[in-house]
Scaffold this motif. Structure first.
Motif, PDB file in Angstrom:
ATOM      1  N   TYR A  61       0.815  -1.304   0.101  1.00  0.00           N
ATOM      2  CA  TYR A  61       0.112  -0.072  -0.148  1.00  0.00           C
ATOM      3  C   TYR A  61       0.988   1.184   0.180  1.00  0.00           C
ATOM      4  CZ  TYR A  61      -3.525   3.471   1.505  1.00  0.00           C
ATOM      5  OH  TYR A  61      -4.078   4.444   1.837  1.00  0.00           O
ATOM      6  N   LEU A  75     -10.680   3.339  -3.127  1.00  0.00           N
ATOM      7  CA  LEU A  75     -10.873   2.846  -1.928  1.00  0.00           C
ATOM      8  C   LEU A  75     -12.661   2.581  -1.629  1.00  0.00           C
ATOM      9  CD1 LEU A  75      -8.137   4.440   0.219  1.00  0.00           C
ATOM     10  CD2 LEU A  75      -8.290   2.129  -0.511  1.00  0.00           C
ATOM     11  N   CYS A  80     -13.580  -0.341   1.078  1.00  0.00           N
ATOM     12  CA  CYS A  80     -12.449  -0.850   1.819  1.00  0.00           C
ATOM     13  C   CYS A  80     -12.746  -0.015   3.591  1.00  0.00           C
ATOM     14  CB  CYS A  80     -11.077  -0.189   1.503  1.00  0.00           C
ATOM     15  SG  CYS A  80     -10.780  -1.010  -0.090  1.00  0.00           S
ATOM     16  N   ASP A  85      -6.862  -2.581   3.103  1.00  0.00           N
ATOM     17  CA  ASP A  85      -7.747  -3.638   2.694  1.00  0.00           C
ATOM     18  C   ASP A  85      -7.604  -3.760   1.144  1.00  0.00           C
ATOM     19  OD1 ASP A  85      -8.599  -4.023   5.218  1.00  0.00           O
ATOM     20  OD2 ASP A  85     -10.619  -3.104   5.284  1.00  0.00           O
ATOM     21  N   ILE A  86      -7.324  -2.856   0.263  1.00  0.00           N
ATOM     22  CA  ILE A  86      -7.603  -2.606  -1.021  1.00  0.00           C
ATOM     23  C   ILE A  86      -6.665  -3.567  -1.679  1.00  0.00           C
ATOM     24  CG2 ILE A  86      -5.742  -0.935  -1.330  1.00  0.00           C
ATOM     25  CD1 ILE A  86      -8.843  -1.295  -3.690  1.00  0.00           C
ATOM     26  N   LYS A  89      -7.927  -6.912  -1.872  1.00  0.00           N
ATOM     27  CA  LYS A  89      -9.312  -6.850  -2.674  1.00  0.00           C
ATOM     28  C   LYS A  89      -8.801  -7.077  -4.386  1.00  0.00           C
ATOM     29  CE  LYS A  89     -12.504  -5.083   0.402  1.00  0.00           C
ATOM     30  NZ  LYS A  89     -13.992  -5.005   0.583  1.00  0.00           N
TER      31      LYS A  89
END
Length: 123
Positions: A61, A75, A80, A85-86, A89
């Motif tokens: 990230y 996002l 997210c 969290d991206i 995903k």
């Protein structure tokens, strides 16, 4: 035979040495495409390695330049709850490990350094 580096060599090559630390790298991810990352700083690596979990995601990230994983629209679209969290995903778990390892390699980790006993080098 290569010579031992001196202080004068370091001073003479200051710009070259400093430029080694500010590079961008392209990583090709199969079935995804090419992404651009910036070489991680020592501080970023220290932060990531000190984490109990999510260190790979955090490193990715923070290191990505393109695509910009910090983009608010991205996002929001991927829903997210936490910004990192991206990473999970959009990438497969194996890709996360691969990308993290590649980022670490860009910072010089995992590279083979050659070494000899000092007395052997002099002869």
């Amino acid at each position: 035979m290569k010579k031992i580096i001196s202080v004068q060599d370091l001073i003479k090559n200051k710009e070259t040495i400093q430029s080694r630390k500010n590079k961008l790298y392209d990583i090709e991810i199969p079935d995804f495409g090419i992404v651009t990352i910036k070489q991680p700083t020592t501080a970023l690596i220290a932060e990531a390695t000190a984490m109990d979990e999510g260190s790979d995601q955090y490193l990715i990230y923070e290191s990505f330049v393109e695509p910009n994983l910090k983009d608010a629209t991205l996002l929001k679209e991927f829903e997210c709850s936490e910004p990192t969290d991206i990473v999970n995903k959009i990438f497969k778990s194996g890709e996360v490990a691969f990308i993290s390892k590649a980022i670490m390699s860009c910072a010089g980790y995992g590279k083979d350094l050659k070494f000899k006993l000092h007395d052997e080098l002099k002869n």
